[in-house]
Design a protein around this motif. Structure first.
Motif, PDB file in Angstrom:
ATOM      1  N   PRO A  76       0.812  -1.225   0.000  1.00 46.20           N
ATOM      2  CA  PRO A  76       0.000   0.000   0.000  1.00 46.20           C
ATOM      3  C   PRO A  76       0.846   1.276   0.000  1.00 46.20           C
ATOM      4  O   PRO A  76       1.871   1.335   0.672  1.00 46.20           O
ATOM      5  N   ARG A  77       0.411   2.253  -0.794  1.00 44.86           N
ATOM      6  CA  ARG A  77       1.136   3.533  -0.861  1.00 44.86           C
ATOM      7  C   ARG A  77       0.159   4.715  -0.778  1.00 44.86           C
ATOM      8  O   ARG A  77       0.379   5.659  -0.045  1.00 44.86           O
ATOM      9  N   GLY A  78      -0.948   4.683  -1.539  1.00 46.19           N
ATOM     10  CA  GLY A  78      -1.844   5.840  -1.638  1.00 46.19           C
ATOM     11  C   GLY A  78      -1.303   6.826  -2.656  1.00 46.19           C
ATOM     12  O   GLY A  78      -0.084   6.924  -2.847  1.00 46.19           O
ATOM     13  N   ALA A  79      -2.195   7.536  -3.329  1.00 45.68           N
ATOM     14  CA  ALA A  79      -1.767   8.536  -4.317  1.00 45.68           C
ATOM     15  C   ALA A  79      -2.505   9.840  -4.074  1.00 45.68           C
ATOM     16  O   ALA A  79      -3.692   9.843  -3.724  1.00 45.68           O
ATOM     17  N   LEU A  80      -1.780  10.928  -4.269  1.00 49.01           N
ATOM     18  CA  LEU A  80      -2.375  12.266  -4.157  1.00 49.01           C
ATOM     19  C   LEU A  80      -2.207  12.981  -5.481  1.00 49.01           C
ATOM     20  O   LEU A  80      -1.075  13.122  -5.968  1.00 49.01           O
ATOM     21  N   TYR A  81      -3.304  13.397  -6.078  1.00 53.56           N
ATOM     22  CA  TYR A  81      -3.242  14.302  -7.224  1.00 53.56           C
ATOM     23  C   TYR A  81      -3.315  15.711  -6.663  1.00 53.56           C
ATOM     24  O   TYR A  81      -4.272  16.037  -5.947  1.00 53.56           O
ATOM     25  N   VAL A  82      -2.314  16.540  -6.926  1.00 54.94           N
ATOM     26  CA  VAL A  82      -2.257  17.864  -6.300  1.00 54.94           C
ATOM     27  C   VAL A  82      -2.391  18.971  -7.345  1.00 54.94           C
ATOM     28  O   VAL A  82      -2.075  18.784  -8.521  1.00 54.94           O
ATOM     29  N   GLY A  83      -2.869  20.130  -6.872  1.00 49.49           N
ATOM     30  CA  GLY A  83      -3.006  21.282  -7.749  1.00 49.49           C
ATOM     31  C   GLY A  83      -3.133  22.558  -6.934  1.00 49.49           C
ATOM     32  O   GLY A  83      -3.074  22.530  -5.703  1.00 49.49           O
ATOM     33  N   ARG A  84      -3.283  23.662  -7.656  1.00 46.70           N
ATOM     34  CA  ARG A  84      -3.469  24.961  -7.004  1.00 46.70           C
ATOM     35  C   ARG A  84      -4.927  25.390  -7.176  1.00 46.70           C
ATOM     36  O   ARG A  84      -5.712  24.682  -7.805  1.00 46.70           O
ATOM     37  N   ALA A  85      -5.273  26.562  -6.603  1.00 46.77           N
ATOM     38  CA  ALA A  85      -6.677  26.996  -6.640  1.00 46.77           C
ATOM     39  C   ALA A  85      -7.204  27.012  -8.074  1.00 46.77           C
ATOM     40  O   ALA A  85      -8.340  26.607  -8.332  1.00 46.77           O
ATOM     41  N   GLN A  86      -6.358  27.429  -9.000  1.00 47.77           N
ATOM     42  CA  GLN A  86      -6.817  27.519 -10.398  1.00 47.77           C
ATOM     43  C   GLN A  86      -7.033  26.148 -11.043  1.00 47.77           C
ATOM     44  O   GLN A  86      -7.512  26.059 -12.181  1.00 47.77           O
ATOM     45  N   ARG A 116       0.366  15.524   4.744  1.00 49.71           N
ATOM     46  CA  ARG A 116       0.740  14.291   4.040  1.00 49.71           C
ATOM     47  C   ARG A 116       1.976  14.466   3.171  1.00 49.71           C
ATOM     48  O   ARG A 116       2.654  13.487   2.866  1.00 49.71           O
ATOM     49  N   VAL A 117       2.239  15.699   2.721  1.00 49.57           N
ATOM     50  CA  VAL A 117       3.406  15.926   1.856  1.00 49.57           C
ATOM     51  C   VAL A 117       4.285  16.994   2.511  1.00 49.57           C
ATOM     52  O   VAL A 117       4.001  18.187   2.417  1.00 49.57           O
ATOM     53  N   PRO A 118       5.363  16.578   3.178  1.00 48.69           N
ATOM     54  CA  PRO A 118       6.214  17.554   3.841  1.00 48.69           C
ATOM     55  C   PRO A 118       6.819  18.527   2.825  1.00 48.69           C
ATOM     56  O   PRO A 118       7.093  18.134   1.687  1.00 48.69           O
ATOM     57  N   HIS A 119       6.986  19.760   3.226  1.00 44.72           N
ATOM     58  CA  HIS A 119       7.648  20.794   2.408  1.00 44.72           C
ATOM     59  C   HIS A 119       6.829  21.241   1.200  1.00 44.72           C
ATOM     60  O   HIS A 119       7.357  21.950   0.341  1.00 44.72           O
ATOM     61  N   ILE A 120       5.555  20.855   1.125  1.00 39.66           N
ATOM     62  CA  ILE A 120       4.781  21.305  -0.045  1.00 39.66           C
ATOM     63  C   ILE A 120       4.501  22.802   0.099  1.00 39.66           C
ATOM     64  O   ILE A 120       4.249  23.302   1.200  1.00 39.66           O
ATOM     65  N   ARG A 121       4.591  23.525  -0.999  1.00 40.72           N
ATOM     66  CA  ARG A 121       4.386  24.983  -0.945  1.00 40.72           C
ATOM     67  C   ARG A 121       2.904  25.275  -0.740  1.00 40.72           C
ATOM     68  O   ARG A 121       2.038  24.542  -1.248  1.00 40.72           O
ATOM     69  N   PRO A 122       2.581  26.365   0.021  1.00 38.97           N
ATOM     70  CA  PRO A 122       1.191  26.584   0.423  1.00 38.97           C
ATOM     71  C   PRO A 122       0.215  26.785  -0.733  1.00 38.97           C
ATOM     72  O   PRO A 122      -0.961  26.448  -0.605  1.00 38.97           O
ATOM     73  N   GLU A 123       0.700  27.291  -1.864  1.00 39.63           N
ATOM     74  CA  GLU A 123      -0.243  27.502  -2.976  1.00 39.63           C
ATOM     75  C   GLU A 123      -0.744  26.170  -3.564  1.00 39.63           C
ATOM     76  O   GLU A 123      -1.765  26.131  -4.246  1.00 39.63           O
ATOM     77  N   TRP A 124      -0.038  25.060  -3.270  1.00 43.62           N
ATOM     78  CA  TRP A 124      -0.513  23.738  -3.705  1.00 43.62           C
ATOM     79  C   TRP A 124      -1.483  23.237  -2.640  1.00 43.62           C
ATOM     80  O   TRP A 124      -1.145  22.464  -1.754  1.00 43.62           O
ATOM     81  N   SER A 125      -2.705  23.700  -2.743  1.00 38.82           N
ATOM     82  CA  SER A 125      -3.686  23.510  -1.673  1.00 38.82           C
ATOM     83  C   SER A 125      -4.747  22.469  -2.017  1.00 38.82           C
ATOM     84  O   SER A 125      -5.475  22.012  -1.142  1.00 38.82           O
ATOM     85  N   GLU A 126      -4.848  22.111  -3.282  1.00 37.46           N
ATOM     86  CA  GLU A 126      -5.943  21.224  -3.705  1.00 37.46           C
ATOM     87  C   GLU A 126      -5.420  19.794  -3.840  1.00 37.46           C
ATOM     88  O   GLU A 126      -4.309  19.590  -4.353  1.00 37.46           O
ATOM     89  N   ALA A 127      -6.234  18.842  -3.409  1.00 34.85           N
ATOM     90  CA  ALA A 127      -5.751  17.458  -3.536  1.00 34.85           C
ATOM     91  C   ALA A 127      -6.896  16.468  -3.653  1.00 34.85           C
ATOM     92  O   ALA A 127      -7.940  16.612  -3.019  1.00 34.85           O
ATOM     93  N   LEU A 128      -6.661  15.469  -4.474  1.00 36.67           N
ATOM     94  CA  LEU A 128      -7.535  14.290  -4.552  1.00 36.67           C
ATOM     95  C   LEU A 128      -6.738  13.113  -4.018  1.00 36.67           C
ATOM     96  O   LEU A 128      -5.560  12.963  -4.374  1.00 36.67           O
ATOM     97  N   TYR A 129      -7.363  12.293  -3.203  1.00 36.36           N
ATOM     98  CA  TYR A 129      -6.666  11.151  -2.622  1.00 36.36           C
ATOM     99  C   TYR A 129      -7.221   9.872  -3.214  1.00 36.36           C
ATOM    100  O   TYR A 129      -8.440   9.705  -3.316  1.00 36.36           O
ATOM    101  N   GLN A 130      -6.313   9.002  -3.573  1.00 33.62           N
ATOM    102  CA  GLN A 130      -6.698   7.715  -4.156  1.00 33.62           C
ATOM    103  C   GLN A 130      -6.072   6.651  -3.274  1.00 33.62           C
ATOM    104  O   GLN A 130      -4.909   6.284  -3.448  1.00 33.62           O
ATOM    105  N   PRO A 131      -6.831   6.172  -2.266  1.00 36.63           N
ATOM    106  CA  PRO A 131      -6.227   5.324  -1.226  1.00 36.63           C
ATOM    107  C   PRO A 131      -5.738   3.967  -1.714  1.00 36.63           C
ATOM    108  O   PRO A 131      -4.848   3.379  -1.109  1.00 36.63           O
TER     109      PRO A 131
END
Ligand code: FAD
Length: 371
Positions: A76-86, A116-131
């Motif tokens: 098991p790992r889990g996946a995060l799709y990340v993005g910004r507000a736009q 869940r993601v250390p050091h991620i920049r604050p503008e990367w605020s959006e995420a979908l989780y795929q457990p």
């Protein structure tokens, strides 16, 4: 000796379909290199991710997931799709495209991402989780299929690059670059990036398999990458990274058209990867330790190509596995083998429509074009 089936290429595709065919037929497995697994199969990023490859690939991935888990090939790992507000609209569209596929996607609250993601920049605020996302033991799976093939009597010939294929009196005469010859009633084209080359050698019309180069860089980061870091993917397809033994495997998600070859990473693609990584995190990169590249091979519609060629039914395509050829291998190989043997589907392939992957779809497209 005349074999029933000659499988060309012993990467994940060729090994898995040879293993599936072997209990029912005399199978020969021909590999151009010194050993199987040298090309795409030995260079993957080793994840099983339900959405990867798009909605049309989901049935193959999900069916294979059960087999892979049951046989101990997944961690098991889990996946995060990340993005910004736009990127919110892109995230909505992504979720909508998987409606009804059975894929499980959760929308995370903005503050949940930094946990869940250390050091991620604050503008990367959006995420979908795929457990359900997991790491795959690629070498273990490949060896499993090679072992099963051998156990059922498959002959593996390494250093056997197929150069000529001639069909006469219902039998294929196969010659290699070193001058050996073999005979078989049917041929399975599992040659990865070389699938169109093999088709041309057989006088079969190519379906348009295009190899696209993909780069991976291994970064030593400070602090080291935690083992429970999910696979992190850009919702817009600009990068992904995942941990491995404290390091990060980072890809710029590149897709550079290439001739079929022993692909090597380009400095520019590694630089792009690092630049994108630094735009999404402020993680310190201590060293670039290693890099590699491999070819992911796609049909024009980016769906895999499994089944008998419409003009030459004794020539079977098992190609176009793109970026999902490991995670789909169990169901894909079973499905394609059932097609070759002319037997009905079973529990593993019950929910999969073989017509979606049939090479005849290209013949139909050609007819429409000319109408
Ligand atoms: C960087 C990267 C990351 C990836 N990550 C993932 C992932 O996380 N999950 C996933 O599921 N997939 C992933 N993939 C995709 C996956 O690796 C491929 O879909 C899969 O390996 C394709 O297997 P294959 O057997 O078709 O091709 P290959 O492994 O390339 O095997 C084809 C074989 O055919 C042989 N051959 C070619 N021509 C001839 C000939 N004339 N005669 C005899 N033999 C011949 C070649 O030598 C080769 O061994 C990734 C790929 C890359 C490059």
């Amino acid at each position: 000796m005349i074999h029933d089936i000659a499988v060309i290429g012993a990467g994940m595709a060729g090994a898995s379909i040879a293993a599936e065919l072997a209990p029912h037929a005399r199978v020969l497995l021909l590999e151009a290199e010194d050993a199987p697994g040298f090309h795409a199969t030995g260079r993957s990023a080793a994840f099983w991710e339900e959405c990867y490859g798009g909605p049309g690939v989901v049935p193959l991935t999900r069916a294979s997931g059960a087999f892979l888990a049951e046989h101990g090939f997944l961690t098991p790992r889990g996946a995060l799709y990340v993005g910004r507000a736009q990127d919110r609209a892109a995230m909505d569209a992504f979720c909508a495209s998987y409606t009804g596929t059975g894929v499980h996607i959760e929308r995370l609250a903005p503050d949940a991402l930094s946990d869940r993601v250390p050091h991620i920049r604050p503008e990367w605020s959006e995420a979908l989780y795929q457990p359900a996302c997991a790491d795959i033991d690629v070498a273990g799976l490949h060896q499993h299929y090679l072992r099963e093939a051998r156990r059922h009597g498959v002959t593996l010939e390494n250093r056997a690059r197929v150069a000529g294929l001639v069909r006469a009196a219902g039998i294929w005469s196969i010659t290699t670059a070193r001058g050996e010859s073999f005979r078989a009633a049917q041929v399975v084209n599992a040659a990865g990036a070389w699938a169109d080359v093999v088709a041309r050698a057989a006088g079969v019309r190519p379906v348009g398999i295009t190899p696209l180069r993909r780069t991976v860089a291994v970064l030593r980061v400070d602090p080291p990458a935690p083992a429970d870091l999910p696979l992190v993917l850009d919702i817009n397809g600009g990068f992904y990274f995942k941990p491995d033994a404290g390091r990060l495997w980072l890809s710029p998600h590149d897709e550079i058209p290439s001739e079929p070859c022993d692909a090597a990473p380009e400095e520019m693609d590694v630089a792009v990867a690092i630049d994108r990584f630094q735009s999404v995190t402020d993680w310190r990169i201590a060293a670039l330790e290693h890099r590699w590249a491999g070819l992911r091979s796609f049909a024009p519609d980016r769906m895999p190509v499994y089944g008998a060629d419409p003009a030459e039914p004794s020539f079977v395509w098992f190609a176009g596995q793109g970026g999902f050829g490991i995670q789909t291998a169990p169901a894909a190989a079973r499905l394609a083998a059932q097609g070759v043997l002319g037997v009905a589907g079973d529990a593993l392939t019950a929910g999969i429509d073989p017509a979606a992957y049939a090479p005849s779809r290209f013949a139909a497209a050609k007819l429409e074009e000319s109408a």
